[in-house]
Design a protein around this motif. Structure first.
Motif, PDB file in Angstrom:
ATOM      1  N   VAL A 145       3.578  25.977  -2.744  1.00  0.00           N
ATOM      2  CA  VAL A 145       4.495  25.566  -3.796  1.00  0.00           C
ATOM      3  C   VAL A 145       4.755  24.058  -3.718  1.00  0.00           C
ATOM      4  O   VAL A 145       4.623  23.548  -4.557  1.00  0.00           O
ATOM      5  CB  VAL A 145       5.783  26.235  -3.267  1.00  0.00           C
ATOM      6  N   GLN A 146       4.961  23.447  -2.552  1.00  0.00           N
ATOM      7  CA  GLN A 146       5.124  21.920  -2.564  1.00  0.00           C
ATOM      8  C   GLN A 146       3.822  21.266  -3.262  1.00  0.00           C
ATOM      9  O   GLN A 146       4.095  20.147  -3.880  1.00  0.00           O
ATOM     10  CB  GLN A 146       5.348  21.222  -1.103  1.00  0.00           C
ATOM     11  N   ARG A 147       2.591  21.784  -2.763  1.00  0.00           N
ATOM     12  CA  ARG A 147       1.421  21.116  -3.379  1.00  0.00           C
ATOM     13  C   ARG A 147       1.459  21.340  -4.968  1.00  0.00           C
ATOM     14  O   ARG A 147       1.073  20.133  -5.842  1.00  0.00           O
ATOM     15  CB  ARG A 147       0.118  21.767  -2.937  1.00  0.00           C
ATOM     16  N   LEU A 148       1.694  22.580  -5.367  1.00  0.00           N
ATOM     17  CA  LEU A 148       1.537  22.838  -6.893  1.00  0.00           C
ATOM     18  C   LEU A 148       2.771  21.809  -7.625  1.00  0.00           C
ATOM     19  O   LEU A 148       2.651  21.427  -8.806  1.00  0.00           O
ATOM     20  CB  LEU A 148       1.792  24.331  -7.172  1.00  0.00           C
ATOM     21  N   LEU A 149       3.992  21.822  -7.120  1.00  0.00           N
ATOM     22  CA  LEU A 149       4.922  20.897  -7.690  1.00  0.00           C
ATOM     23  C   LEU A 149       4.723  19.652  -7.663  1.00  0.00           C
ATOM     24  O   LEU A 149       4.957  18.908  -8.816  1.00  0.00           O
ATOM     25  CB  LEU A 149       6.373  21.293  -6.865  1.00  0.00           C
ATOM     26  N   LYS A 150       3.986  18.980  -6.737  1.00  0.00           N
ATOM     27  CA  LYS A 150       3.607  17.745  -6.694  1.00  0.00           C
ATOM     28  C   LYS A 150       2.425  17.543  -7.924  1.00  0.00           C
ATOM     29  O   LYS A 150       2.640  16.428  -8.574  1.00  0.00           O
ATOM     30  CB  LYS A 150       3.081  17.312  -5.247  1.00  0.00           C
ATOM     31  N   MET A 151       1.791  18.479  -7.869  1.00  0.00           N
ATOM     32  CA  MET A 151       0.509  18.436  -8.863  1.00  0.00           C
ATOM     33  C   MET A 151       1.190  18.349 -10.205  1.00  0.00           C
ATOM     34  O   MET A 151       0.755  17.545 -11.107  1.00  0.00           O
ATOM     35  CB  MET A 151      -0.640  19.292  -8.795  1.00  0.00           C
ATOM     36  N   GLU A 153       4.245  17.205 -10.961  1.00  0.00           N
ATOM     37  CA  GLU A 153       5.146  16.123 -11.141  1.00  0.00           C
ATOM     38  C   GLU A 153       4.050  15.025 -11.660  1.00  0.00           C
ATOM     39  O   GLU A 153       4.317  14.259 -12.565  1.00  0.00           O
ATOM     40  CB  GLU A 153       5.637  15.647  -9.984  1.00  0.00           C
ATOM     41  N   ASP A 154       2.836  14.902 -10.907  1.00  0.00           N
ATOM     42  CA  ASP A 154       1.879  13.815 -11.169  1.00  0.00           C
ATOM     43  C   ASP A 154       1.578  13.851 -12.716  1.00  0.00           C
ATOM     44  O   ASP A 154       1.007  12.908 -13.239  1.00  0.00           O
ATOM     45  CB  ASP A 154       0.735  13.830 -10.053  1.00  0.00           C
ATOM     46  N   ARG A 155       1.407  15.081 -13.301  1.00  0.00           N
ATOM     47  CA  ARG A 155       1.024  15.010 -14.521  1.00  0.00           C
ATOM     48  C   ARG A 155       2.160  15.051 -15.670  1.00  0.00           C
ATOM     49  O   ARG A 155       1.836  15.650 -16.769  1.00  0.00           O
ATOM     50  CB  ARG A 155       0.102  16.494 -14.588  1.00  0.00           C
ATOM     51  N   GLY A 156       3.376  14.856 -15.188  1.00  0.00           N
ATOM     52  CA  GLY A 156       4.296  14.768 -16.062  1.00  0.00           C
ATOM     53  C   GLY A 156       5.284  15.805 -16.233  1.00  0.00           C
ATOM     54  O   GLY A 156       6.081  16.160 -17.328  1.00  0.00           O
ATOM     55  N   MET A 161       6.845  25.157 -12.203  1.00  0.00           N
ATOM     56  CA  MET A 161       6.103  26.417 -11.012  1.00  0.00           C
ATOM     57  C   MET A 161       5.942  27.528 -12.019  1.00  0.00           C
ATOM     58  O   MET A 161       7.163  28.008 -12.299  1.00  0.00           O
ATOM     59  CB  MET A 161       7.000  26.124  -9.958  1.00  0.00           C
ATOM     60  N   GLY A 162       4.892  28.021 -12.182  1.00  0.00           N
ATOM     61  CA  GLY A 162       4.869  29.566 -12.622  1.00  0.00           C
ATOM     62  C   GLY A 162       4.872  29.568 -14.112  1.00  0.00           C
ATOM     63  O   GLY A 162       5.166  30.672 -14.718  1.00  0.00           O
ATOM     64  N   SER A 163       4.865  28.595 -15.011  1.00  0.00           N
ATOM     65  CA  SER A 163       5.190  28.540 -16.344  1.00  0.00           C
ATOM     66  C   SER A 163       3.885  28.672 -16.961  1.00  0.00           C
ATOM     67  O   SER A 163       3.257  27.746 -17.201  1.00  0.00           O
ATOM     68  CB  SER A 163       6.024  27.700 -17.020  1.00  0.00           C
ATOM     69  N   ILE A 164       3.609  29.795 -17.769  1.00  0.00           N
ATOM     70  CA  ILE A 164       1.906  29.681 -18.438  1.00  0.00           C
ATOM     71  C   ILE A 164       2.658  29.676 -19.628  1.00  0.00           C
ATOM     72  O   ILE A 164       1.528  29.213 -20.494  1.00  0.00           O
ATOM     73  CB  ILE A 164       1.247  31.314 -18.007  1.00  0.00           C
ATOM     74  N   ASP A 165       3.510  30.197 -20.119  1.00  0.00           N
ATOM     75  CA  ASP A 165       3.565  30.308 -21.774  1.00  0.00           C
ATOM     76  C   ASP A 165       4.953  28.892 -22.158  1.00  0.00           C
ATOM     77  O   ASP A 165       5.269  28.931 -23.223  1.00  0.00           O
ATOM     78  CB  ASP A 165       4.605  31.618 -22.288  1.00  0.00           C
ATOM     79  N   CYS A 166       5.470  28.425 -21.106  1.00  0.00           N
ATOM     80  CA  CYS A 166       6.103  27.083 -21.491  1.00  0.00           C
ATOM     81  C   CYS A 166       7.742  27.591 -22.161  1.00  0.00           C
ATOM     82  O   CYS A 166       8.331  26.624 -22.525  1.00  0.00           O
ATOM     83  CB  CYS A 166       5.664  26.248 -22.300  1.00  0.00           C
ATOM     84  N   MET A 167       8.001  28.890 -21.906  1.00  0.00           N
ATOM     85  CA  MET A 167       9.314  29.243 -22.875  1.00  0.00           C
ATOM     86  C   MET A 167      10.313  28.680 -22.211  1.00  0.00           C
ATOM     87  O   MET A 167      11.535  28.475 -23.035  1.00  0.00           O
ATOM     88  CB  MET A 167       9.245  30.967 -22.630  1.00  0.00           C
TER      89      MET A 167
END
Length: 170
Positions: A145-151, A153-156, A161-167
């Protein structure tokens, strides 16, 4: 369960070489129509499976392939006909997964029946889950979770976390 790439390849090859579903289909056919039934009572579809196999070999495995060269094996069924090759079974499963292709479209190109294509897909997916579930198909742990959140954040995308459709975006 840990598998190296050779073991995974062997498992997938074993899966694709399994002709038990062809045998089961023949058993069901004989149960329905009887072993000695006349040809007027049954309708066999000649899919020209050899042509389907030849098309795949020409596209991927000839001296001048359209796509990457690979190795393949094939078996002969109880009637002495060449059975579906592992390449045909694998290609059917991959096309259905990758393109969302219907069984009919797979049959048109690979020359494989509906029940066989579906069975190949089920077996392929089952083996993928067996091989990769412990590492890739599991619920993320705190480090993940921390690694994915950091990625994100680095990408803006802070907090993403876990949003595929950006709803949930404002």
């Amino acid at each position: 369960m840990d598998y190296n790439s050779v073991e995974a390849e062997e498992i997938i090859e074993e899966l694709l070489l399994d002709n038990s579903m062809e045998e089961r289909r023949l058993q069901l056919f004989n149960q329905i129509y009887g072993e000695g039934s006349s040809s007027s009572q049954r309708r066999m579809i000649n899919r020209d499976r050899e042509a389907g196999h030849d098309r795949l070999v020409g596209d991927y495995f000839s001296e001048n392939p359209t796509y990457l060269l690979e190795t393949f094996r094939r078996r002969v069924d109880a009637l002495g006909r060449k059975g579906l090759s592992p390449l045909q079974k694998y290609t059917a499963a991959m096309r259905m997964l990758a393109y969302g292709t219907s069984v009919d479209v797979v049959d048109d190109y690979v020359r494989i029946g509906e029940s066989t294509a579906i069975e190949c897909l089920k077996k392929f997916v089952t083996k993928v889950i067996l091989i990769f579930e412990d590492e890739y198909l599991r619920k993320p742990n705190e480090n993940d979770v921390q690694r994915l959140l950091k990625m994100g954040e680095d990408r803006g995308f802070p907090g993403m976390m876990g949003s595929i459709d950006c709803m949930h975006w404002q």
